[in-house]
Design a protein around this motif. Structure first.
Motif, short mmCIF file in Angstrom:
data_model
loop_
_atom_site.label_atom_id
_atom_site.label_comp_id
_atom_site.label_asym_id
_atom_site.label_seq_id
_atom_site.Cartn_x
_atom_site.Cartn_y
_atom_site.Cartn_z
N HIS A 116 87.54 67.99 17.85
CA HIS A 116 87.94 66.61 17.58
C HIS A 116 86.71 65.76 17.22
O HIS A 116 86.76 64.95 16.29
CB HIS A 116 88.66 66.04 18.81
CG HIS A 116 88.89 64.57 18.75
ND1 HIS A 116 89.81 64.01 17.88
CD2 HIS A 116 88.29 63.52 19.39
CE1 HIS A 116 89.79 62.68 18.03
NE2 HIS A 116 88.87 62.37 18.94
N HIS A 146 81.57 59.63 19.77
CA HIS A 146 82.48 58.57 20.22
C HIS A 146 83.21 58.90 21.52
O HIS A 146 83.47 58.01 22.32
CB HIS A 146 83.49 58.20 19.11
CG HIS A 146 84.63 59.16 18.97
ND1 HIS A 146 84.49 60.42 18.43
CD2 HIS A 146 85.94 59.05 19.32
CE1 HIS A 146 85.67 61.02 18.45
NE2 HIS A 146 86.56 60.22 18.97
N ASP A 147 83.54 60.17 21.76
CA ASP A 147 84.29 60.52 22.97
C ASP A 147 83.42 61.16 24.05
O ASP A 147 83.93 61.86 24.92
CB ASP A 147 85.45 61.48 22.61
CG ASP A 147 86.72 60.73 22.21
OD1 ASP A 147 86.83 59.53 22.50
OD2 ASP A 147 87.61 61.37 21.60
N LYS A 150 84.44 61.21 27.66
CA LYS A 150 85.44 62.18 28.16
C LYS A 150 84.75 63.39 28.80
O LYS A 150 85.23 63.94 29.78
CB LYS A 150 86.32 62.66 27.00
CG LYS A 150 87.36 61.65 26.58
CD LYS A 150 88.25 62.22 25.47
CE LYS A 150 89.16 61.14 24.93
NZ LYS A 150 89.75 61.51 23.65
N ASP A 231 89.17 58.39 13.97
CA ASP A 231 89.74 58.98 15.18
C ASP A 231 91.25 59.19 15.00
O ASP A 231 91.79 60.27 15.31
CB ASP A 231 89.44 58.03 16.35
CG ASP A 231 89.77 58.63 17.70
OD1 ASP A 231 89.74 59.86 17.84
OD2 ASP A 231 90.06 57.86 18.63
N ALA A 242 92.14 65.87 21.38
CA ALA A 242 91.39 64.77 22.01
C ALA A 242 91.86 64.47 23.42
O ALA A 242 91.40 63.53 24.04
CB ALA A 242 91.49 63.52 21.13
FE LIG Z 1 88.56 60.46 19.84
#
Ligand SMILES: [Fe+2]
Ligand SMILES: [Fe+2]
Length: 290
Positions: A116, A146-147, A150, A231, A242
């Motif tokens: 992702h 960006h993630d 997570k 995204d 994601a």
């Molecule tokens: Fe994302």
């Protein structure tokens, strides 16, 4: 919620815990060395290139990401010095971080999230180039990272992570919503904390922080909008995972800021599709099939 125990989360305690982590577990030593060096005004790009190049495996990984994912063909940028000149220090710093974050994703089996992230970066790079933005590489790196919140949530809060995953399934909500419910904050906020810890420039920090709420971003507004749209697009295309199967609605303001016409959108999606198809060459040896 049925079957799930109530977990009280002390937001400040978690923030402290993440801060005391200092660096991701596999953060390369060179990253700290660079952070130290750039505080010395006499440090040159040459010095930084030497520090990064001293870690050959890391240098090779960065060049691989740059050449195969960013530019789509091999050896356009042949060494780190060259990368620093063409891409600038901020992009190279972002790539150093991405490389560490990706190592963790692969080592822990977070392959969907890894795909992702790469897919979002490829998509953001295509959009930025099509819109003739001045620094598509910066947008690309912001999307690559960006993630990252997570990953940290998965590593640092394994118990809460399971609850989040379960809540996504049980309540049919997005991972962003589930994080908010369970933790009281989201991976975007964790991303923001990490950007502060690592002194990432605002042009990377804002898109990372506001990729789900681009309407709140007061800086790097266009890049934030691109990462937000990328995204959604990469989720819509179905590349990677994601954390949920939702394709978030694109924010109206982000859409207005970018002003992408229908024919341009078609062109963008076609190019993203082609690039994702050829993204297999960035997989590690014996890596998974898409
Ligand atoms: Fe994302
Ligand atoms: Fe996200």
């Amino acid at each position: 919620m049925k079957g799930l125990k109530k977990v009280t989360v002390d937001r400040e305690a978690i923030r402290k815990r993440l801060k005391s982590l200092k660096n991701l577990p596999t953060m390369p030593g060179v990253f700290q060395e660079i952070n130290k060096s750039i505080q010395n005004p006499e440090t040159t790009a040459e010095d930084i290139a030497k520090i990064i190049s001293s870690d050959q495996a890391l240098s090779a990984k960065i060049l691989r990401i740059v050449n195969s994912v960013l530019y789509g063909f091999p050896r356009r940028i042949s060494n780190i010095r060259h990368a620093l000149i063409i891409l600038g220090f901020d992009v190279v710093k972002g790539l150093l971080l991405s490389s560490s974050v990706f190592d963790i994703m692969l080592a822990r089996g977070f392959l969907g999230l890894w795909q992702h992230s790469i897919g979002c970066a490829i998509s953001a790079g295509v959009i930025a180039k099509k819109l003739n933005m001045p620094d598509p590489e910066e947008v690309f790196v912001a999307a690559l990272l960006h993630d990252l919140g997570k990953v940290i949530i998965k590593l640092e809060l394994p118990e809460e992570s399971l609850l989040i995953e379960q809540k996504v399934i049980d309540n049919q909500i997005s991972i962003y919503e589930a994080e908010k419910d369970i933790l009281g904050f989201t991976h975007a906020t964790v991303g923001k904390w990490l950007c502060q810890e690592w002194y990432l420039p605002n042009k990377l920090a804002y898109p990372i922080t506001y990729h789900h709420r681009p309407n709140l971003s007061e800086f790097a507004i266009q890049s934030t909008a691109v990462v937000h749209v990328a995204d959604s697009l990469v989720r819509g295309i179905g590349f990677g995972f994601a954390g949920d199967n939702f394709v978030p609605k694109i924010d109206n303001r982000a859409w207005d800021i970018l002003g992408i016409s229908d024919p341009l959108l078609e062109e963008i999606i076609r190019e993203i599709d082609e690039k994702l198809d050829s993204a297999e060459n960035i997989y590690p040896e014996n890596g998974p099939d898409i």
